[in-house]
Design an enzyme around this catalytic site. Sequence first.
Site, PDB file in Angstrom:
ATOM      1  N   TYR A  47     -18.233  -0.771  27.306  1.00 36.00           N
ATOM      2  CA  TYR A  47     -18.105  -1.080  25.882  1.00 36.00           C
ATOM      3  C   TYR A  47     -16.848  -0.495  25.238  1.00 36.00           C
ATOM      4  O   TYR A  47     -16.568  -0.769  24.077  1.00 36.00           O
ATOM      5  CB  TYR A  47     -19.330  -0.561  25.117  1.00 36.00           C
ATOM      6  CG  TYR A  47     -20.621  -1.143  25.599  1.00 36.00           C
ATOM      7  CD1 TYR A  47     -20.953  -2.475  25.353  1.00 36.00           C
ATOM      8  CD2 TYR A  47     -21.515  -0.367  26.326  1.00 36.00           C
ATOM      9  CE1 TYR A  47     -22.140  -3.011  25.818  1.00 36.00           C
ATOM     10  CE2 TYR A  47     -22.708  -0.897  26.787  1.00 36.00           C
ATOM     11  CZ  TYR A  47     -23.011  -2.212  26.535  1.00 36.00           C
ATOM     12  OH  TYR A  47     -24.187  -2.739  26.990  1.00 36.00           O
ATOM     13  N   ASN A  67     -28.098   0.151  17.646  1.00 32.09           N
ATOM     14  CA  ASN A  67     -29.368  -0.096  16.949  1.00 32.09           C
ATOM     15  C   ASN A  67     -30.217   1.162  16.754  1.00 32.09           C
ATOM     16  O   ASN A  67     -31.157   1.145  15.961  1.00 32.09           O
ATOM     17  CB  ASN A  67     -30.174  -1.188  17.650  1.00 32.09           C
ATOM     18  CG  ASN A  67     -30.466  -0.856  19.094  1.00 32.09           C
ATOM     19  OD1 ASN A  67     -29.808  -0.033  19.699  1.00 32.09           O
ATOM     20  ND2 ASN A  67     -31.460  -1.520  19.644  1.00 32.09           N
ATOM     21  N   HIS A 108     -17.212  -3.589  18.963  1.00 37.19           N
ATOM     22  CA  HIS A 108     -18.339  -2.774  18.506  1.00 37.19           C
ATOM     23  C   HIS A 108     -18.032  -1.274  18.557  1.00 37.19           C
ATOM     24  O   HIS A 108     -18.739  -0.490  17.946  1.00 37.19           O
ATOM     25  CB  HIS A 108     -19.595  -3.071  19.328  1.00 37.19           C
ATOM     26  CG  HIS A 108     -20.066  -4.471  19.176  1.00 37.19           C
ATOM     27  ND1 HIS A 108     -20.500  -4.980  17.976  1.00 37.19           N
ATOM     28  CD2 HIS A 108     -20.145  -5.486  20.054  1.00 37.19           C
ATOM     29  CE1 HIS A 108     -20.824  -6.248  18.121  1.00 37.19           C
ATOM     30  NE2 HIS A 108     -20.629  -6.577  19.377  1.00 37.19           N
TER      31      HIS A 108
END
Length: 102
Positions: free
Chosen positions: A22, A74, A27
């Site tokens: 990532y 999240n 993000h």
Amino acid sequence: MLFSKPSADWLIVGLGNPGRQYERTRHNAGFRAVGALAKSLGCPVDRGKFQGLMGQCTYRGQRLVLLLPQTFMNLSGESIRESVDYYKVDDTAELIVISDDI
């Protein structure tokens, strides 16, 4: 420099997802922004705490806590809540959260 009491003038959080896969995704804009800030302040963000990596430093007389939650996006609220409660930060006035949605 570690603070003698658990308090901070500012909590600055960079959101992102942990893991090499990532690192270069949009993000992780928050991770990269706080990383750049930490580098410019000479403030390592490498201490494991609050389900994340954190660092503490002073800038122009203000006590800063930099935090990179390692809980995935999240669940980052869990990490932030723990640090807000510990450092007694007013989450409406002394908390900055940097994410890719800004």
